[in-house]
Design an enzyme around this catalytic site. Structure first.
Site, PDB file in Angstrom:
ATOM      1  N   LEU A   1     -36.512  15.347  34.319  1.00  0.00           N
ATOM      2  CA  LEU A   1     -37.314  14.127  34.471  1.00  0.00           C
ATOM      3  C   LEU A   1     -36.513  12.927  33.984  1.00  0.00           C
ATOM      4  O   LEU A   1     -36.192  12.813  32.800  1.00  0.00           O
ATOM      5  CB  LEU A   1     -38.601  14.243  33.655  1.00  0.00           C
ATOM      6  N   ALA A   2     -36.183  12.059  34.928  1.00  0.00           N
ATOM      7  CA  ALA A   2     -35.352  10.903  34.558  1.00  0.00           C
ATOM      8  C   ALA A   2     -35.849   9.625  35.200  1.00  0.00           C
ATOM      9  O   ALA A   2     -35.082   8.697  35.441  1.00  0.00           O
ATOM     10  CB  ALA A   2     -33.904  11.165  34.962  1.00  0.00           C
ATOM     11  N   ALA A   3     -37.143   9.576  35.472  1.00  0.00           N
ATOM     12  CA  ALA A   3     -37.654   8.382  36.159  1.00  0.00           C
ATOM     13  C   ALA A   3     -38.265   7.375  35.201  1.00  0.00           C
ATOM     14  O   ALA A   3     -38.636   6.285  35.595  1.00  0.00           O
ATOM     15  CB  ALA A   3     -38.674   8.794  37.212  1.00  0.00           C
ATOM     16  N   GLY A   4     -38.362   7.765  33.938  1.00  0.00           N
ATOM     17  CA  GLY A   4     -38.986   6.868  32.956  1.00  0.00           C
ATOM     18  C   GLY A   4     -38.233   5.548  32.895  1.00  0.00           C
ATOM     19  O   GLY A   4     -37.024   5.481  33.127  1.00  0.00           O
TER      20      GLY A   4
ATOM     21  N   ARG B   1     -38.935   1.133  25.722  1.00  0.00           N
ATOM     22  CA  ARG B   1     -38.636   0.914  24.312  1.00  0.00           C
ATOM     23  C   ARG B   1     -37.150   0.627  24.058  1.00  0.00           C
ATOM     24  O   ARG B   1     -36.767   0.205  22.983  1.00  0.00           O
ATOM     25  CB  ARG B   1     -39.108   2.142  23.493  1.00  0.00           C
TER      26      ARG B   1
ATOM     27  N   ASP C   1     -33.857  12.671  27.928  1.00  0.00           N
ATOM     28  CA  ASP C   1     -33.554  11.875  26.736  1.00  0.00           C
ATOM     29  C   ASP C   1     -33.450  12.717  25.468  1.00  0.00           C
ATOM     30  O   ASP C   1     -33.668  12.242  24.373  1.00  0.00           O
ATOM     31  CB  ASP C   1     -34.595  10.760  26.566  1.00  0.00           C
TER      32      ASP C   1
ATOM     33  N   TYR D   1       6.844  -9.003  24.778  1.00  0.00           N
ATOM     34  CA  TYR D   1       5.882  -8.814  25.857  1.00  0.00           C
ATOM     35  C   TYR D   1       6.578  -8.155  27.022  1.00  0.00           C
ATOM     36  O   TYR D   1       7.488  -8.737  27.623  1.00  0.00           O
ATOM     37  CB  TYR D   1       5.268 -10.155  26.276  1.00  0.00           C
TER      38      TYR D   1
ATOM     39  N   ASN E   1      17.732  -0.696  25.614  1.00  0.00           N
ATOM     40  CA  ASN E   1      17.362  -1.298  24.338  1.00  0.00           C
ATOM     41  C   ASN E   1      16.840  -2.707  24.591  1.00  0.00           C
ATOM     42  O   ASN E   1      17.535  -3.541  25.164  1.00  0.00           O
ATOM     43  CB  ASN E   1      18.582  -1.353  23.409  1.00  0.00           C
TER      44      ASN E   1
ATOM     45  N   ALA F   1      21.884 -12.382  23.378  1.00  0.00           N
ATOM     46  CA  ALA F   1      20.697 -12.864  22.668  1.00  0.00           C
ATOM     47  C   ALA F   1      20.428 -14.324  22.987  1.00  0.00           C
ATOM     48  O   ALA F   1      21.345 -15.105  23.227  1.00  0.00           O
ATOM     49  CB  ALA F   1      20.898 -12.685  21.169  1.00  0.00           C
TER      50      ALA F   1
HETATM   51  C1  UD1 Z   1     -42.824  13.152  25.850  1.00  0.00           C
HETATM   52  C2  UD1 Z   1     -44.022  14.109  25.750  1.00  0.00           C
HETATM   53  C3  UD1 Z   1     -44.291  14.418  24.276  1.00  0.00           C
HETATM   54  C4  UD1 Z   1     -43.055  14.981  23.606  1.00  0.00           C
HETATM   55  C5  UD1 Z   1     -41.858  14.033  23.806  1.00  0.00           C
HETATM   56  C6  UD1 Z   1     -40.585  14.728  23.332  1.00  0.00           C
HETATM   57  C7  UD1 Z   1     -45.535  13.611  27.624  1.00  0.00           C
HETATM   58  C8  UD1 Z   1     -46.775  12.928  28.043  1.00  0.00           C
HETATM   59  N1  UD1 Z   1     -45.196  13.492  26.354  1.00  0.00           N
HETATM   60  O1  UD1 Z   1     -43.224  11.929  25.227  1.00  0.00           O
HETATM   61  O2  UD1 Z   1     -45.358  15.359  24.170  1.00  0.00           O
HETATM   62  O3  UD1 Z   1     -43.280  15.182  22.242  1.00  0.00           O
HETATM   63  O4  UD1 Z   1     -41.699  13.740  25.208  1.00  0.00           O
HETATM   64  O5  UD1 Z   1     -39.516  13.866  23.308  1.00  0.00           O
HETATM   65  O6  UD1 Z   1     -44.926  14.265  28.438  1.00  0.00           O
HETATM   66  N2  UD1 Z   1     -40.554  10.326  32.834  1.00  0.00           N
HETATM   67  C9  UD1 Z   1     -40.565  10.286  34.211  1.00  0.00           C
HETATM   68  N3  UD1 Z   1     -41.577   9.645  34.854  1.00  0.00           N
HETATM   69  C10 UD1 Z   1     -42.612   9.048  34.199  1.00  0.00           C
HETATM   70  C11 UD1 Z   1     -42.593   9.101  32.776  1.00  0.00           C
HETATM   71  C12 UD1 Z   1     -41.568   9.746  32.133  1.00  0.00           C
HETATM   72  O7  UD1 Z   1     -39.659  10.814  34.869  1.00  0.00           O
HETATM   73  O8  UD1 Z   1     -43.490   8.499  34.861  1.00  0.00           O
HETATM   74  C13 UD1 Z   1     -39.450  11.037  32.152  1.00  0.00           C
HETATM   75  C14 UD1 Z   1     -38.631  10.145  31.229  1.00  0.00           C
HETATM   76  O9  UD1 Z   1     -37.498   9.632  31.919  1.00  0.00           O
HETATM   77  C15 UD1 Z   1     -38.217  11.106  30.118  1.00  0.00           C
HETATM   78  C16 UD1 Z   1     -39.322  12.155  30.088  1.00  0.00           C
HETATM   79  O10 UD1 Z   1     -40.011  12.031  31.314  1.00  0.00           O
HETATM   80  O11 UD1 Z   1     -37.008  11.767  30.372  1.00  0.00           O
HETATM   81  C17 UD1 Z   1     -40.280  11.926  28.917  1.00  0.00           C
HETATM   82  O12 UD1 Z   1     -40.821  10.630  29.025  1.00  0.00           O
HETATM   83  P1  UD1 Z   1     -41.024   9.697  27.747  1.00  0.00           P
HETATM   84  O13 UD1 Z   1     -41.690   8.442  28.191  1.00  0.00           O
HETATM   85  O14 UD1 Z   1     -39.771   9.589  26.988  1.00  0.00           O
HETATM   86  O15 UD1 Z   1     -42.092  10.570  26.942  1.00  0.00           O
HETATM   87  P2  UD1 Z   1     -42.373  10.575  25.375  1.00  0.00           P
HETATM   88  O16 UD1 Z   1     -43.275   9.461  25.036  1.00  0.00           O
HETATM   89  O17 UD1 Z   1     -41.106  10.697  24.637  1.00  0.00           O
HETATM   90 CA    CA Z   2     -38.949  10.583  25.093  1.00  0.00          CA
END
Ligand code: UD1
Ligand code: CA
Length: 464
Positions: A9-12, A16, A102, A365, A376, A422
């Site tokens: 999951l890397a869409a977040g 923060r 992450d 340089y 040299n 020189a």
């Molecule tokens: C999440 C967990 C939490 C856990 C924590 C561990 C949920 C609701 N919560 O919280 O229980 O303790 O990880 O670190 O799952 N992402 C998406 N799409 C979205 C949202 C998130 O791909 O719409 C991905 C983010 O890129 C990330 C991962 O999901 O890699 C977790 O998302 P993040 O927002 O970091 O969740 P936490 O608040 O850390």
């Molecule tokens: Ca997280």
């Protein structure tokens, strides 16, 4: 056992982080966060599905070949993110491993333990949990009679639930057939109005599925990066791991507290690294080298037995076996220093190719030059490569001798074995084995200074 599919999951958005770039592209010890998850996924299984956000071309580029990429157009939560991968997983019988992008400190051994526990128990889901001192911010694992019942997010937890110190690491193994129907039943009824993957655990449990959990041995592994403070804290842990790895492989690091080596760097055995050294961007250091205090080595390759005296700065260059450099030597990109060269104090090189055993000991340089073997280059030599509009190259033949305080105005060639006297300003080619002197003839006036002193004394007497 059926093949494992890993969904990362890397869409977040990584709000923060307060950054213009996606969180997963922020670097930890020289690698983007996402590359740690990808490396882990590759270590434990072959099929990988990466869920990325919109406008994530740069994230896609890091993923490389062999990774199926799906886009989560709207960021509706971790449960919704997993649903995007459905098309790539349905119909496959194997388990589905879900990982966040992450949590870069997770080890392959831990993930393998999770996957094999899941396989032996036949659970609907197996969680990876961690017991930590400060659970604040993480989802809590709620158990009843020892068995996992559900996960509650920090922001939705009651005070009692907040006291639970077993947290969700966001790594799960699911039975593929049971995951999708359960995910469909997850509702966005929480503080953030999101579809939480964590809720799937409660849904599966209620449907009679068995929920298993294993706990990481080292809670450090579970740490996640949500903001830049955490990024720095995790980088400190990863940095120490990298140093330990090199020390165990035979590298002497005199002061680990002040040594920064990226995850992408290789170092040969018996190399000694002095304090305050930074080595990054996939640099390669050979064996038996000495890296003096304060050196910064970036995207650079050093052969064996290279000796860097303190405070050398090097970027995108190559130094061959046995060369001695510094102190205070600056290698700018595309420089190549040959075997056993001696490049000394306050020498700057840029696009400089220097042949074996050539010496340039003091101040100079060397820009846009090709210098042969055994030459040299005297103190204070400047290769004048820029005419105000364009850069030009100078060629210096094998065994040439360039005297001190010389300017060599490119483009030109100094032949093999030639001598440059020189103080010269050279503007024309010098044939092999010639001597070139370009200086004004000295004008010597015998007794001039004595006469001047006498005249001054006479003047003084008259004035008083
Ligand atoms: C999440 C967990 C939490 C856990 C924590 C561990 C949920 C609701 N919560 O919280 O229980 O303790 O990880 O670190 O799952 N992402 C998406 N799409 C979205 C949202 C998130 O791909 O719409 C991905 C983010 O890129 C990330 C991962 O999901 O890699 C977790 O998302 P993040 O927002 O970091 O969740 P936490 O608040 O850390
Ligand atoms: Ca997280």
């Amino acid at each position: 056992m059926h093949a494992l599919t890993t969904v990362i999951l890397a869409a977040g958005e990584g709000k923060r982080m307060r950054s213009r770039q996606p969180k997963v592209l922020h670097e930890l010890c020289g690698r983007p966060l996402i590359s740690y998850s990808l490396r882990l996924a590759r270590a434990v299984g072959e099929r990988i599905v990466l869920v990325v956000g919109p406008d994530a071309d740069a994230v896609r580029a890091v993923a490389g070949d062999g990774v199926a990429i799906v886009e989560q157009r709207e960021r509706l939560g971790t449960g919704h993110a997993v649903l995007q991968a459905r098309g790539h997983c349905e119909g496959l019988d194997g388990p589905i491993l879900v990982m966040p992008s992450d949590a870069p400190l997770l080890s392959a051994e831990t993930i393998e333990r999770l996957v094999s526990h899941h396989a032996t128990t036949g659970a609907a889901a197996t969680l990876l949990t961690a017991v930590v001192d400060r659970p604040h911010g993480y989802g809590r694992v709620l158990r009843q009679g020892g068995r996992v019942k559900r996960i509650v997010e920090d922001r939705d937890a009651t005070d009692d639930e907040k006291r639970v110190n077993e947290i969700n690491t966001s790594v799960y193994c699911f039975d593929g057939r049971r995951l999708w129907p359960a995910l469909e039943r997850v509702r966005p009824e929480n503080d953030q109005g999101e579809y939480y993957l964590t809720d799937v655990i409660g849904v599966l449990g209620k449907a009679g599925g068995r929920i298993e959990a294993i706990t990481v041995d080292d809670p450090e592994e579970a740490l996640g990066v949500n903001d830049r403070k955490q990024l720095a804290a995790l980088a400190a842990i990863q940095r120490r791991r990298i140093l330990d790895r090199h020390m165990l492989a035979g590298v002497t690091i005199l002061d680990p507290a002040t040594t920064y080596i990226d995850d992408t760097v290789t170092i040969g055995a018996d190399t000694v690294i002095h304090p305050h050294v930074i080595v990054d961007v996939a640099s390669e250091i050979g064996s038996d080298c000495v890296i003096g205090a304060g050196c910064q080595i970036r995207a650079t390759k050093l052969g064996d037995r290279v000796r860097l005296l303190p405070y050398c700065v090097m970027t995108e260059s190559v130094v061959d076996h046995g060369a001695v450099m510094g102190p205070f030597c600056h290698l700018r990109p595309k420089s190549h220093v040959g075997e056993n060269c001696e490049i000394g104090n306050f020498i700057e090189l840029k696009k400089a190719k220097v042949g074996r055993k050539t010496k340039a000991h003091h101040v100079g340089y060397l820009g846009d030059v090709v210098i042969g073997e055994g030459a040299n280059i005297g103190a204070g030599t400047i290769f004048v490569n820029y005419d105000g509009a364009a850069k030009h190259t100078t060629v210096v033949g094998d065994g040439a001798f360039v005297g001190s305080n010389t300017s060599i105005v490119a483009p030109l060639t100094i032949g093999e074995g030639a001598y440059v006297a020189a103080g010269s300003v050279i503007t024309k080619d010098v044939p092999a084995d010639a001597l070139v002197v370009e200086r004004a003839q000295p004008v010597v006036k015998e007794g001039w200074a004595a006469r001047r002193r006498a005249a001054r004394a006479a003047q003084k007497k008259q004035d008083s």
